[in-house]
Design an enzyme around this catalytic site. Structure first.
Site, PDB file in Angstrom:
ATOM      1  N   LYS A 143       1.288  -0.871  -0.203  1.00 33.04           N
ATOM      2  CA  LYS A 143      -0.010  -0.407   0.463  1.00 33.04           C
ATOM      3  C   LYS A 143       0.696   0.997   0.003  1.00 33.04           C
ATOM      4  CE  LYS A 143      -4.600  -1.842   0.976  1.00 33.04           C
ATOM      5  NZ  LYS A 143      -5.131  -1.923   1.952  1.00 33.04           N
ATOM      6  N   ARG A 151      -3.733 -10.318   4.610  1.00 33.07           N
ATOM      7  CA  ARG A 151      -3.964 -10.293   2.695  1.00 33.07           C
ATOM      8  C   ARG A 151      -3.104  -9.799   1.694  1.00 33.07           C
ATOM      9  NH1 ARG A 151      -5.881  -6.316  -0.790  1.00 33.07           N
ATOM     10  NH2 ARG A 151      -7.380  -6.862  -2.104  1.00 33.07           N
TER      11      ARG A 151
HETATM   12  C1  7PJ Z   1      -8.370  -4.250   1.467  1.00 30.63           C
HETATM   13  C2  7PJ Z   1      -9.259  -5.148   0.946  1.00 30.63           C
HETATM   14  C3  7PJ Z   1      -8.351  -4.555   2.724  1.00 30.63           C
HETATM   15  C4  7PJ Z   1      -9.970  -6.047   2.864  1.00 30.63           C
HETATM   16  C5  7PJ Z   1      -8.108  -3.842  -0.806  1.00 30.63           C
HETATM   17  C6  7PJ Z   1      -4.835  -3.025  -2.100  1.00 30.63           C
HETATM   18  C7  7PJ Z   1      -6.627  -2.238  -1.985  1.00 30.63           C
HETATM   19  N1  7PJ Z   1     -10.386  -5.587   1.481  1.00 30.63           N
HETATM   20  N2  7PJ Z   1      -9.563  -5.106  -0.365  1.00 30.63           N
HETATM   21  N3  7PJ Z   1      -9.351  -5.374   3.337  1.00 30.63           N
HETATM   22  N4  7PJ Z   1      -7.618  -4.249   0.079  1.00 30.63           N
HETATM   23  N5  7PJ Z   1     -10.783  -6.395   3.584  1.00 30.63           N
HETATM   24  O1  7PJ Z   1      -4.467  -4.175  -2.329  1.00 30.63           O
HETATM   25  O2  7PJ Z   1      -4.324  -2.200  -2.608  1.00 30.63           O
HETATM   26  O3  7PJ Z   1      -7.094  -3.652   3.550  1.00 30.63           O
HETATM   27  S1  7PJ Z   1      -7.790  -3.401  -2.600  1.00 30.63           S
END
Ligand code: 7PJ
Length: 277
Positions: free
Chosen positions: A222, A256
Site C-alpha cells: 500500500k 491479506r
Molecule cells: C483491502 C481489501 C484491505 C480488505 C483492498 C489494495 C487495495 N479488502 N481490498 N482489506 N484492500 N478486507 O489491495 O491495495 O485492506 S484493495
C-alpha cells in the site's frame, strides 16, 4: 474469541495466523490481452499462491484503489466467475472482494466461502444475502468512498472510531442472524486514512482485536509503505512483510497479501520464536 472461522464448507482454525492471497482480476494498461487471457492469468496466479501456502484466496474484479473507475455488475461477474470456477479444484476457500449484492448472490450460489466487502455490507440487500448463506463475511472500515476517501481523512480518535464502527456492524450482523464465528473485522488500512492514521491503527490493533472477532489486516504494497520507504508498489515486499508481522504481533488473525511465500516464511520465524513451530 472465535477459535475457528466458519466459511462455507470450510472451518479454518485460528490458532496460527492465516494468509489470504490477493488475486486481482482487473485488466490494467500493462496487461490487457482480452477477457480470456486476463482470467487465465488470474487462475495461474491463484494456483501459484495456493502452492505457496495461501489459506484463503481473495478474488476481486473491481479495483478499490483511490480514484478507480466503477464497473458494472455484468462486467464484474464476467471477470470473477471464470476465475471462481477455475480455482475451485485448488481446494482453497475463496473470498470474493465485492460491494455489490447482485455479485454476492451469484458467487454465494457458486461456492464462495467468504464475502470481503470494503463497505461492510452497506448496500441494501447485502446483509440479508449473507444471513441466508453459510459464508463468512469480512467487514471493513472505510471513511468516505474510494473515489474521494484520500482527499482529507479526519478523525478525533481514529482507533476508537474504527473500533466502534466495526463493533456496531458486527452487532448488526449477529442480530440479523450471522453467527459470531462467520464474522471477520478489518480496520481498512489506506481507506480514508493518512499514513499517520494507518500507523496509529497498526500500533493499537489490539484494541480492534478486543472486539472479539478475528482481525484481518491488509498492508500489502500500500501507498503508506511507499511514503515510509520511498519505494514504488512493486518494490515494497520487505515493507509489506514487516507490516504483516507487526499486525500479527498485535493480534491480526488473517493477513491479506500479494506475496504469500515471503509472508509465510516470516510468520514461520515468529511461530518458531513463540514455540509454535
Ligand atoms: C483491502 C481489501 C484491505 C480488505 C483492498 C489494495 C487495495 N479488502 N481490498 N482489506 N484492500 N478486507 O489491495 O491495495 O485492506 S484493495
Amino acid at each position: 474469541m472465535t477459535e475457528v472461522l466458519r466459511c462455507g464448507r470450510s472451518e479454518l482454525p485460528l490458532e496460527r495466523p492465516l494468509v489470504m492471497g490477493v488475486v486481482n482480476v482487473t485488466p490494467d494498461s500493462f496487461y490487457d490481452g482480452g477477457r480470456h487471457a486476463v482470467a487465465a492469468a488470474a487462475i495461474a496466479h491463484a494456483r501459484q499462491l495456493a502452492g505457496e501456502g495461501a489459506d484463503l484466496l481473495d478474488v476481486g474484479g473491481e479495483s478499490s484503489r483511490p480514484g478507480a473507475a466503477p464497473v458494472t455488475v455484468e462486467e464484474e461477474l464476467a471477470r470473477i466467475l471464470p476465475v471462481l470456477e477455475g480455482i475451485a479444484e485448488l481446494g482453497v476457500p475463496v473470498s470474493i472482494d465485492t460491494t455489490k449484492p447482485e455479485v454476492m448472490r451469484t458467487v454465494l450460489a457458486r461456492g464462495a466461502a467468504m464475502i470481503n466487502d470494503i463497505t461492510a455490507l452497506a448496500a441494501p440487500g447485502a446483509l440479508e444475502l449473507l444471513v441466508a448463506s453459510d459464508a463468512a463475511v469480512c467487514l471493513m472500515h472505510m471513511q468516505g468512498s474510494p473515489r474521494t476517501m484520500q482527499a482529507d481523512p479526519t478523525y478525533a480518535d481514529v482507533t476508537a472510531e474504527v473500533r466502534d464502527f466495526l463493533g456496531a456492524r458486527a452487532a448488526t450482523c449477529i442480530k440479523a442472524g450471522i453467527a459470531h464465528d462467520r464474522i471477520v473485522v478489518d480496520p481498512g488500512f489506506g481507506f480514508g486514512k493518512t499514513v499517520e492514521h494507518n500507523l496509529t491503527l497498526l500500533a493499537r490493533l489490539r484494541e480492534i482485536a478486543a472486539l472479539g472477532f478475528p482481525v484481518l489486516a491488509g498492508w500489502s504494497r500500500k501507498s503508506s509503505l511507499g511514503r515510509i520507504t520511498g519505494r514504488p508498489a512493486d518494490d515494497r515486499l520487505a515493507a509489506s512483510v514487516a507490516a504483516a508481522m507487526l499486525a500479527v504481533q498485535r493480534g491480526a488473525k488473517i493477513v491479506r497479501v500479494h506475496d504469500v511465500a515471503a509472508t509465510r516464511d516470516a510468520l514461520a520465524v515468529l511461530a518458531a520464536m513463540e514455540g509454535r513451530a
